[in-house]
Motif scaffolding. Structure first.
Motif, mmCIF file in Angstrom:
data_model
loop_
_atom_site.group_PDB
_atom_site.id
_atom_site.type_symbol
_atom_site.label_atom_id
_atom_site.label_comp_id
_atom_site.label_asym_id
_atom_site.label_seq_id
_atom_site.Cartn_x
_atom_site.Cartn_y
_atom_site.Cartn_z
ATOM 1 N N ARG A 56 46.168 39.400 37.062
ATOM 2 C CA ARG A 56 47.154 38.350 37.390
ATOM 3 C C ARG A 56 47.003 37.198 36.408
ATOM 4 O O ARG A 56 45.889 36.778 36.091
ATOM 5 C CB ARG A 56 46.909 37.842 38.808
ATOM 6 N N VAL A 61 51.794 25.209 39.776
ATOM 7 C CA VAL A 61 51.301 26.536 39.380
ATOM 8 C C VAL A 61 52.485 27.446 39.091
ATOM 9 O O VAL A 61 53.382 27.593 39.924
ATOM 10 C CB VAL A 61 50.423 27.158 40.495
ATOM 11 N N TYR A 116 43.108 36.622 36.116
ATOM 12 C CA TYR A 116 42.273 37.196 37.178
ATOM 13 C C TYR A 116 42.275 38.706 37.002
ATOM 14 O O TYR A 116 43.334 39.338 37.035
ATOM 15 C CB TYR A 116 42.855 36.855 38.555
ATOM 16 N N LEU A 169 45.097 30.937 33.311
ATOM 17 C CA LEU A 169 44.106 31.705 34.078
ATOM 18 C C LEU A 169 44.447 33.192 34.091
ATOM 19 O O LEU A 169 45.612 33.566 34.250
ATOM 20 C CB LEU A 169 44.063 31.192 35.521
ATOM 21 N N SER A 175 48.163 33.166 35.677
ATOM 22 C CA SER A 175 48.805 31.967 36.216
ATOM 23 C C SER A 175 48.527 30.805 35.270
ATOM 24 O O SER A 175 47.576 30.845 34.469
ATOM 25 C CB SER A 175 48.298 31.652 37.623
ATOM 26 N N HIS A 223 39.538 26.007 48.152
ATOM 27 C CA HIS A 223 39.276 24.641 47.696
ATOM 28 C C HIS A 223 40.533 23.801 47.860
ATOM 29 O O HIS A 223 41.617 24.323 48.117
ATOM 30 C CB HIS A 223 38.850 24.631 46.214
ATOM 31 N N LEU A 273 47.648 34.309 45.354
ATOM 32 C CA LEU A 273 47.447 32.926 45.778
ATOM 33 C C LEU A 273 47.715 32.849 47.283
ATOM 34 O O LEU A 273 48.695 33.408 47.778
ATOM 35 C CB LEU A 273 48.403 32.006 45.011
ATOM 36 N N PHE A 324 47.631 20.299 35.937
ATOM 37 C CA PHE A 324 47.000 19.313 36.822
ATOM 38 C C PHE A 324 47.469 17.912 36.443
ATOM 39 O O PHE A 324 47.072 17.363 35.407
ATOM 40 C CB PHE A 324 45.474 19.414 36.739
ATOM 41 N N ILE A 334 39.496 32.733 43.013
ATOM 42 C CA ILE A 334 38.988 31.369 43.143
ATOM 43 C C ILE A 334 38.727 31.139 44.627
ATOM 44 O O ILE A 334 39.592 31.386 45.473
ATOM 45 C CB ILE A 334 39.988 30.318 42.623
ATOM 46 N N HIS A 391 43.563 26.154 49.377
ATOM 47 C CA HIS A 391 44.088 27.401 48.817
ATOM 48 C C HIS A 391 42.991 28.185 48.120
ATOM 49 O O HIS A 391 41.898 27.657 47.881
ATOM 50 C CB HIS A 391 45.254 27.109 47.860
ATOM 51 N N VAL A 451 42.458 32.148 45.575
ATOM 52 C CA VAL A 451 43.113 33.298 44.951
ATOM 53 C C VAL A 451 42.282 34.550 45.248
ATOM 54 O O VAL A 451 41.060 34.560 45.042
ATOM 55 C CB VAL A 451 43.281 33.116 43.422
ATOM 56 N N ASP A 504 42.547 20.815 45.514
ATOM 57 C CA ASP A 504 42.521 20.208 44.182
ATOM 58 C C ASP A 504 42.224 18.713 44.345
ATOM 59 O O ASP A 504 42.712 18.068 45.273
ATOM 60 C CB ASP A 504 43.862 20.422 43.471
HETATM 61 O O1 LIG Z 1 45.764 30.609 39.872
HETATM 62 C C1 LIG Z 1 46.284 30.030 40.833
HETATM 63 O O2 LIG Z 1 47.296 30.442 41.384
HETATM 64 C C2 LIG Z 1 45.653 28.793 41.402
HETATM 65 C C3 LIG Z 1 44.606 28.172 40.548
HETATM 66 C C4 LIG Z 1 43.930 27.039 41.258
HETATM 67 O O3 LIG Z 1 44.011 26.890 42.439
HETATM 68 C C5 LIG Z 1 43.145 26.071 40.481
HETATM 69 O O4 LIG Z 1 42.910 26.294 39.279
HETATM 70 O O5 LIG Z 1 42.737 25.038 41.063
#
Ligand SMILES: O=C(O)CCC(=O)C(=O)O
Ligand SMILES: [Fe+2]
Length: 216
Positions: free
Chosen positions: A149, A92, A69, A67, A151, A83, A100, A155, A80, A139, A141, A85
């Motif tokens: 950023r 992460v 950002y 990811l 990350s 939400h 985050l 999953f 983000i 959580h 972001v 997961d």
């Molecule tokens: O980028 C992050 O630190 C978290 C990403 C996240 O929460 C997600 O992809 O579900």
């Protein structure tokens, strides 16, 4: 942060350069151990070590997201939206930029980046299996000033055909009623996907794990 709003739920994600990003060694190593199902679960009166490995050997539904950002703009700081997961556990690996946040007792707390560490988020499956003894982390972001950023989120999933329901260890064995009805993992994932492809007009109609909650 006041700028964030769920109506602007635009994940700022680019996979364009993913092929050229060098995955940090820690993540690569961790992926290997995930693939082996080598997860030690937190177990104060909880699940035995290797529980997840025995519960589900199949790793074919696991995936990793790289990811990016972009920095905050004058009108948008949502990376983000908040939400939980929907999977078992998410790992992460974040860079030093930050953003985050996790919600605890109604307050947003930064998950401050620390060198060579992974953030471990429990997901909805663990919440259901443990009959709410472990909470799926809420959580989000928030994009940062002047810096992009990066990350990497791994999953750890179940196979879609796997049935998810509160374990007897957390229900009858301790004299508690199940707080969720059982479901197939793929059905829950399909509903979560539909939340994204056909977002409901009213936020309260978005499907969460509470969809399966037993209300007495
Ligand atoms: O980028 C992050 O630190 C978290 C990403 C996240 O929460 C997600 O992809 O579900
Ligand atoms: Fe997440």
């Amino acid at each position: 942060m006041s700028m964030i709003s769920s109506s602007q739920a635009v994940p700022v994600v680019s996979i364009q350069n993913a092929a050229t990003w060098a995955l940090p060694l820690t993540v690569t190593k961790f992926l290997a151990s995930c693939a082996a199902g080598d997860i030690i679960f937190p177990t104060p009166n909880g699940l035995p070590p290797n529980f997840l490995k025995e519960y589900n050997h199949d790793r074919s539904w696991d995936f990793m997201a790289a990811l990016l950002y972009f920095p905050v703009t004058e009108t948008e700081n949502n990376g983000i939206t908040e939400h939980e997961d929907g999977n078992c556990v998410t790992f992460v690996f974040q860079d030093q930029v930050g953003g985050l946040q996790v919600r605890k007792n109604g307050e947003w707390n930064p998950v401050t980046p620390a060198q060579d560490t992974l953030v471990v988020n429990l997901g909805d499956v663990i919440q259901v299996l443990s009959n709410n003894k472990f909470k799926s982390a809420t959580h989000r972001v928030v994009r940062q000033q002047g810096k992009s950023r990066y990350s990497y989120a791994f999953f750890y999933n179940l196979h879609g055909d796997k049935r998810v329901e509160p374990l007897s260890k957390f229900t009858e064995e301790i004299g508690e009623e199940p707080k969720y009805r059982g479901f197939l993992y793929k059905d829950y994932q399909a509903m979560r996907m539909r939340n994204k492809t056909h977002p409901p007009a009213k936020p309260e109609d978005v499907i969460h794990i509470t969809h399966y909650a037993i209300t007495s």
